[in-house]
Write an enzyme that holds these catalytic residues in place. Structure first.
Site, PDB file in Angstrom:
ATOM      1  CG  HIS A   1       4.700   1.081   3.009  1.00 37.70           C
ATOM      2  ND1 HIS A   1       4.336   2.060   2.946  1.00 37.70           N
ATOM      3  CD2 HIS A   1       3.893   0.513   4.440  1.00 37.70           C
ATOM      4  CE1 HIS A   1       3.143   2.929   3.548  1.00 37.70           C
ATOM      5  NE2 HIS A   1       3.645   1.622   4.618  1.00 37.70           N
TER       6      HIS A   1
ATOM      7  NE  ARG B   1       2.358   6.672   9.006  1.00 42.20           N
ATOM      8  CZ  ARG B   1       1.446   5.737   8.417  1.00 42.20           C
ATOM      9  NH1 ARG B   1       0.920   4.680   8.119  1.00 42.20           N
ATOM     10  NH2 ARG B   1       0.988   6.852   7.972  1.00 42.20           N
TER      11      ARG B   1
ATOM     12  CG  ASP C   1       1.633   5.438   4.514  1.00 41.06           C
ATOM     13  OD1 ASP C   1       1.436   4.289   4.975  1.00 41.06           O
ATOM     14  OD2 ASP C   1       2.706   6.035   5.125  1.00 41.06           O
TER      15      ASP C   1
ATOM     16  CG  HIS D   1       0.140   0.200   2.344  1.00 46.85           C
ATOM     17  ND1 HIS D   1       0.528  -0.864   2.897  1.00 46.85           N
ATOM     18  CD2 HIS D   1      -0.186   1.620   3.369  1.00 46.85           C
ATOM     19  CE1 HIS D   1       1.161   0.060   3.888  1.00 46.85           C
ATOM     20  NE2 HIS D   1       0.803   1.213   4.271  1.00 46.85           N
TER      21      HIS D   1
HETATM   22  C1  SIN Z   1       2.648   1.141   7.826  1.00 47.88           C
HETATM   23  O1  SIN Z   1       3.443   2.072   8.640  1.00 47.88           O
HETATM   24  O2  SIN Z   1       2.415   1.000   7.118  1.00 47.88           O
HETATM   25  C2  SIN Z   1       3.372  -0.494   8.960  1.00 47.88           C
HETATM   26  C3  SIN Z   1       5.359  -0.202   8.399  1.00 47.88           C
HETATM   27  C4  SIN Z   1       5.630  -1.296   9.123  1.00 47.88           C
HETATM   28  O3  SIN Z   1       5.082  -1.277  10.413  1.00 47.88           O
HETATM   29  O4  SIN Z   1       6.627  -1.672   8.904  1.00 47.88           O
END
Ligand code: SIN
Length: 292
Positions: free
Chosen positions: A268, A283, A122, A120
């Site tokens: 990612h 995050r 973000d 995806h």
């Molecule tokens: C995310 O922000 O999508 C999670 C990424 C992660 O936990 O590595």
């Protein structure tokens, strides 16, 4: 297994070209196409404008950058994010009680799900989706919990010219509605409405000027203006195409590492392969512009 050549190796060659040398940081590339580990910077200390410029350039050149052995307070993490722009508040995910811009990324033995399992970009359902995300992991499982990143420049470049012409000018609907209820187990109340937006299927990066594929399985629902079965088929092809390992790097976390990815250029995928162990961090997400 296809050869590198048939996977589009020659067509994405220019992506691996080196930029000018760095003077205030070091950059150790994970692959020629995507990912660079940054050295020589302590993000808990004041960062000079020159270092900031080089961090910006390293992000533009590598699409995702990594920092090891960083010891940041929540405020320092937020301040680092603010050096790149205004901070974004996630429409649904849990946040730290005093800091709505500090998203909680946590999975343990009792978790019903982990964040980001599946490719995806973000919050691409926002009309102005985030430019970047800065994930700081403090607690790691003994093994696993890696994050995969895929270059959407490389994915675009490796498409056939016919497919590039077909996608040119198309837009797709991105919607966050299907995440309704997913955070209920974390005590997060659902929003009345979830964001949605139409974005170009191929966007031009505002900093690098390069074209990047901009559809993702997490949020893109359909391509506008074509029959739904055609849209389903094209999206299925593009999702399979973008997941080619040639376009990827894989980050192995250690405690106190940071990954900073450019949502305009990468997708990612977080691996939840460490149950029943705990992986935990925060995050910070930086606001972006309307894709063009
Ligand atoms: C995310 O922000 O999508 C999670 C990424 C992660 O936990 O590595």
């Amino acid at each position: 297994m296809s050869s590198l050549r048939s996977l589009g190796g020659p067509r994405i060659k220019h992506l691996s070209e080196e930029g000018a040398p760095f003077e205030t940081i070091t950059v150790d590339k994970l692959t020629p196409i995507i990912g660079g580990e940054i050295g020589g910077v302590d993000l808990s200390r004041p960062i000079s404008n020159r270092q900031m410029d080089e961090i910006h350039r390293a992000l533009a050149e590598n699409s995702v950058i990594f920092f090891r052995d960083q010891h940041l307070s929540q405020d320092q993490h937020l301040d680092f994010g603010r050096r790149f722009g205004e901070l974004h508040i996630h429409p649904a995910a849990p946040a730290e009680p005093l800091h709505p811009e500090l998203m909680v990324i946590h999975a343990d033995k009792d978790s019903p799900r982990a964040n980001g399992e599946g490719w995806h970009t973000d919050v691409s359902c926002d009309p102005e989706p985030p430019m970047g995300s800065i994930l700081y992991i403090r607690t790691c499982p003994p093994k696993g919990g890696d994050t995969l990143f895929a270059s959407m420049y490389a994915a675009y470049e490796a498409l056939s010219d016919r497919m590039k012409s077909y996608l040119d000018g198309l837009t797709a609907r991105h919607n966050g509605e299907h995440y309704r209820g997913q955070y209920a187990n974390y005590g997060v109340k659902d929003k009345e409405t979830y964001p949605f937006a139409d974005h170009p299927v191929v966007r031009t990066h505002p900093v690098t000027g390069k074209k990047a594929l901009y559809v993702n399985k997490g949020f893109t629902r359909y391509i506008n203006g074509i029959p739904r079965d055609e849209s389903d088929g094209v999206l299925r092809y593009l999702y399979e195409h973008m997941a080619n390992p040639l376009f990827q790097c894989r980050f192995r976390w250690q405690e106190n590492s940071i990954a900073f990815w450019d949502n305009r250029a990468v997708q990612h995928h977080a691996m939840w392969d460490y149950w029943p162990h705990t992986r935990s961090g925060n995050r910070v997400t930086v606001k972006g512009d309307r894709p063009v």
